[in-house]
Scaffold this motif. Structure first.
Motif, PDB file in Angstrom:
ATOM      1  N   GLY A 147       0.819  -1.477  -0.143  1.00 49.39           N
ATOM      2  CA  GLY A 147      -0.126   0.021   0.248  1.00 49.39           C
ATOM      3  C   GLY A 147       0.783   1.390   0.043  1.00 49.39           C
ATOM      4  O   GLY A 147       0.525   2.179  -0.723  1.00 49.39           O
ATOM      5  N   ILE A 148       1.910   1.352   0.606  1.00 44.10           N
ATOM      6  CA  ILE A 148       3.010   2.401   0.744  1.00 44.10           C
ATOM      7  C   ILE A 148       3.378   2.669  -0.566  1.00 44.10           C
ATOM      8  O   ILE A 148       3.589   3.664  -1.017  1.00 44.10           O
ATOM      9  CB  ILE A 148       3.774   2.369   1.888  1.00 44.10           C
ATOM     10  N   LEU A 163       2.577   1.716  -3.419  1.00 39.80           N
ATOM     11  CA  LEU A 163       1.248   2.153  -4.274  1.00 39.80           C
ATOM     12  C   LEU A 163       1.092   3.542  -4.296  1.00 39.80           C
ATOM     13  O   LEU A 163       1.058   4.359  -5.397  1.00 39.80           O
ATOM     14  CB  LEU A 163       0.161   1.279  -4.144  1.00 39.80           C
ATOM     15  N   VAL A 164       0.835   4.084  -3.163  1.00 34.58           N
ATOM     16  CA  VAL A 164       0.571   5.402  -2.876  1.00 34.58           C
ATOM     17  C   VAL A 164       1.876   6.330  -3.313  1.00 34.58           C
ATOM     18  O   VAL A 164       1.508   7.331  -4.008  1.00 34.58           O
ATOM     19  CB  VAL A 164       0.195   5.697  -1.375  1.00 34.58           C
ATOM     20  N   ALA A 165       3.123   6.074  -2.952  1.00 38.10           N
ATOM     21  CA  ALA A 165       4.235   6.523  -3.348  1.00 38.10           C
ATOM     22  C   ALA A 165       4.387   6.890  -4.739  1.00 38.10           C
ATOM     23  O   ALA A 165       4.527   7.675  -5.628  1.00 38.10           O
ATOM     24  CB  ALA A 165       5.516   6.107  -2.888  1.00 38.10           C
ATOM     25  N   LEU A 222       2.123   6.490  -7.154  1.00 45.26           N
ATOM     26  CA  LEU A 222       0.930   7.259  -7.652  1.00 45.26           C
ATOM     27  C   LEU A 222       0.920   8.661  -7.563  1.00 45.26           C
ATOM     28  O   LEU A 222       0.800   9.416  -8.520  1.00 45.26           O
ATOM     29  CB  LEU A 222      -0.467   6.683  -7.000  1.00 45.26           C
ATOM     30  N   VAL A 223       1.732   9.138  -6.427  1.00 45.06           N
ATOM     31  CA  VAL A 223       1.971  10.601  -5.982  1.00 45.06           C
ATOM     32  C   VAL A 223       3.068  11.182  -7.021  1.00 45.06           C
ATOM     33  O   VAL A 223       2.821  12.112  -7.623  1.00 45.06           O
ATOM     34  CB  VAL A 223       2.438  10.633  -4.714  1.00 45.06           C
ATOM     35  N   ALA A 256       4.541   2.889 -11.522  1.00 52.77           N
ATOM     36  CA  ALA A 256       3.382   2.815 -10.816  1.00 52.77           C
ATOM     37  C   ALA A 256       2.396   1.590 -11.197  1.00 52.77           C
ATOM     38  O   ALA A 256       1.616   1.136 -10.335  1.00 52.77           O
ATOM     39  CB  ALA A 256       2.401   4.143 -11.205  1.00 52.77           C
ATOM     40  N   VAL A 288       0.626  -1.096  -8.754  1.00 51.53           N
ATOM     41  CA  VAL A 288      -0.555  -1.295  -8.895  1.00 51.53           C
ATOM     42  C   VAL A 288      -0.759  -2.950  -8.970  1.00 51.53           C
ATOM     43  O   VAL A 288      -1.609  -3.593  -8.703  1.00 51.53           O
ATOM     44  CB  VAL A 288      -1.445  -0.759 -10.411  1.00 51.53           C
ATOM     45  N   PHE A 345      -0.226  -4.561  -5.378  1.00 49.21           N
ATOM     46  CA  PHE A 345      -1.314  -4.314  -4.499  1.00 49.21           C
ATOM     47  C   PHE A 345      -2.606  -4.732  -5.011  1.00 49.21           C
ATOM     48  O   PHE A 345      -3.461  -5.243  -4.213  1.00 49.21           O
ATOM     49  CB  PHE A 345      -1.511  -2.854  -4.333  1.00 49.21           C
ATOM     50  N   TRP A 370      -6.607   5.609 -13.394  1.00 52.66           N
ATOM     51  CA  TRP A 370      -5.767   4.697 -12.308  1.00 52.66           C
ATOM     52  C   TRP A 370      -6.759   3.874 -11.478  1.00 52.66           C
ATOM     53  O   TRP A 370      -6.630   2.542 -11.177  1.00 52.66           O
ATOM     54  CB  TRP A 370      -5.109   5.648 -11.646  1.00 52.66           C
TER      55      TRP A 370
END
Length: 263
Positions: free
Chosen positions: A61-62, A64-66, A68-69, A85, A89, A92, A148
């Protein structure tokens, strides 16, 4: 399979980007897409084995968020950023499907239609809001969010569908053969049957997930499960190296950048 003739002509709004945020659909796109699906499948299982399911989901999760940011912060498509990214994805998305099955006990026969409904909802909201599902229209923040969300749903759906067919008696190799045949259907229907290019693209996009995952699982699992017994770590590493090679080539050659769209 491309969507060249279905670029969107509606006025851009809601945070205009200077250029497209996704790559041109070429043979390299499909090769890397399949590689990321397989790598994400085995990487997810490997992380769960090494760290345990809960820490693995947290790490995924971390990551993925990083990723996508960084992707959303970029002003245009950059191969390294975009495909990083996609990899996250993939990892995750695998975990999401596995959590439902392993953690919550939801059978694949139920999670697969659940993810189909989730993807359909994303597409319905996307089309209602923007009037197009063409990937050549990804030049606004809102369209990028829809894109996304759809990508994440396709990966989760593909994971559940691949595991469903594998556990129904086909096995991983049988599933890989099934999805290899299935992915040719939208391509043939688009070329010779007049199927809408956008519909054909997304149909093939969904199928790449169980195709790549089934091949990677077949390579990794033990012979008692019908696999080659190469191991999760080695398969993850080898597919990662292949991804790096193709992405590096595209970053240098820029063969996946669309030059003929007027912004």
């Amino acid at each position: 399979m491309t969507t060249d003739h279905l670029t969107d002509n509606r006025p851009l709004r809601h945070g205009l980007h200077a250029a497209s945020k996704v790559p041109e659909v070429t043979v390299y796109f499909w090769i890397i897409k399949v590689l990321t699906t397989g790598m994400g499948e085995t990487a997810s299982d490997y992380l769960a084995h090494v760290f345990g399911p809960i820490p693995a989901v947290g790490l995924g999760g971390i990551g993925l968020v990083a990723a996508l940011v960084v992707q959303f912060a970029a002003r245009r498509y950059l191969a390294w950023i975009y495909w990083t990214a996609i990899v996250m994805v993939s990892v995750f998305g695998t975990m999401a499907a596995d959590v439902l099955h392993v953690g919550l006990g939801v059978p694949y026969a139920l999670s697969t239609p659940f993810f189909i409904a989730a993807l359909a909802a994303v597409f319905a909201l996307w089309y209602r809001s923007e009037g197009t599902l063409s990937i050549h229209s990804i030049r606004t923040r809102r369209r990028e969010i829809f894109y996304w969300a759809a990508v994440l749903a396709t990966f989760a759906l593909g994971t559940a569908a691949g595991d469903l067919t594998a556990t129904m008696g086909l096995g991983y190799l049988g599933s890989a053969i099934l999805y290899a045949a299935a992915i040719a259907v939208p391509a043939a229907a688009h070329r010779w049957g007049g199927l809408n290019a956008v519909v054909a693209f997304w149909a093939a996009y969904v199928i790449t997930r169980p195709l790549g995952a089934s091949v990677a699982d077949w390579m990794a699992v033990g012979r008692g499960r019908g696999g080659l017994d190469l191991g999760l770590g080695p398969v993850t590493l080898s597919w990662t190296v292949a991804i790096l090679g193709f992405v590096g080539y595209l970053a240098a050659s820029r063969k996946d950048i669309r030059h003929d769209v007027v912004l």
